[in-house]
Enzyme design. Structure first.
Site, mmCIF file in Angstrom:
data_model
loop_
_atom_site.group_PDB
_atom_site.id
_atom_site.type_symbol
_atom_site.label_atom_id
_atom_site.label_comp_id
_atom_site.label_asym_id
_atom_site.label_seq_id
_atom_site.Cartn_x
_atom_site.Cartn_y
_atom_site.Cartn_z
ATOM 1 N N SER A 168 0.548 -1.322 -0.160
ATOM 2 C CA SER A 168 0.491 -0.020 0.405
ATOM 3 C C SER A 168 0.727 1.766 -0.205
ATOM 4 O O SER A 168 2.604 1.584 0.304
ATOM 5 C CB SER A 168 -0.902 0.238 1.394
ATOM 6 N N TYR A 186 -1.391 -0.086 10.253
ATOM 7 C CA TYR A 186 -1.486 -0.887 9.178
ATOM 8 C C TYR A 186 -0.412 0.230 7.891
ATOM 9 O O TYR A 186 -0.175 -1.227 7.032
ATOM 10 C CB TYR A 186 -2.708 -0.037 8.450
#
Length: 249
Positions: free
Chosen positions: A144, A158
């Site tokens: 990501s 995250y």
């Protein structure tokens, strides 16, 4: 006409929906036989397999919880056995959990699963695949853009999980380079999926942070995977490719 991945066997974890399903479809379009894994959505996985078979390739779905290293190890071995080998591993399975530092109400169980799926699950798959993947094979992990940059509060856990994948990728590229196995990470930006729909309340904020002024499509991420899996990417390894519409520009 011969397709670029004709005769190759690919495993796409988390391939029953979203980006994973789009990757599975694209690899099948390019001629690869494709196995997908799923944790709970058996109906969705079966539907994807039906689509893949309609493209003229072999396809199977395997139930495996990416948070369970034993299940991941068994998954990789089953795919190699059923298909007669393994050439491409795409680590697409992932979960999204938020929580600010110092939040006493934070979901600690969610954090544990985040690390188990996004980090340990990826590492388990690569470790299981490494002795089985054929020379010249490809390992591609879906990270990501927040692995490089954390644009909002509450994303630290995250972000760290995705940064770990990129760091692992660089190390694995060194480990597997002598066998001409390339290892790369793709870092999507805001992509229109059920996990991050383009009509969500946060969508205008995400769109405003991109240079192109729009959400990406899962198929655009799949195109990048197909390139890294294909014959024109033989000298690319240990790399991180952002598919983010200029989010991190």
């Amino acid at each position: 006409m011969t397709k670029p991945l004709q005769g190759k066997v690919a495993l796409v974890t988390g391939g029953s929906r979203g980006i994973g399903a789009a990757i599975a479809r694209r690899l099948a379009d390019d001629g690869a036989d494709v196995a997908i894994s799923y944790a709970a959505s058996a109906d969705k996985a079966d539907a994807v397999v039906k689509e893949l078979k309609a493209k003229g390739v072999r396809a199977l779905a395997f139930k495996a919880d990416q948070a369970d290293a034993a299940q991941v190890n068994s998954l990789v071995k089953q795919v190699a056995e059923r298909f007669g080998g393994l050439d491409i591993l795409v680590n697409s399975a992932g979960v999204f959990v938020t929580g600010a530092a110092g939040d006493t109400t934070a979901d600690t169980a969610g954090f544990d699963r985040l690390i188990a799926v996004n980090v340990t699950g990826v590492a388990s798959a690569v470790r299981a695949a490494s002795p089985l993947i054929r020379e010249g094979g490809r390992i591609i992990s879906i990270g990501s853009i927040v692995g490089d940059r954390t644009p909002f509060a509450g994303l630290a856990d995250y972000s760290a999980s995705k940064a770990a994948v990129a760091a692992y990728t660089r190390g694995w590229a060194r480990d597997l380079g002598p066998r001409r196995v390339t290892v790369n990470t793709i870092q999507p930006g805001p992509i229109d999926t059920d996990m991050n729909p383009a009509n969500s309340n946060m969508a205008p904020t995400f769109i405003g942070l991109t240079a192109l002024g729009r959400y990406g499509r899962a198929e655009e991420v799949a195109s990048a995977v197909a390139f890294l899996a294909g014959p024109e990417a033989t000298y690319i390894t240990g790399a991180t490719l952002n598919v983010d519409g200029g989010f991190n520009a």
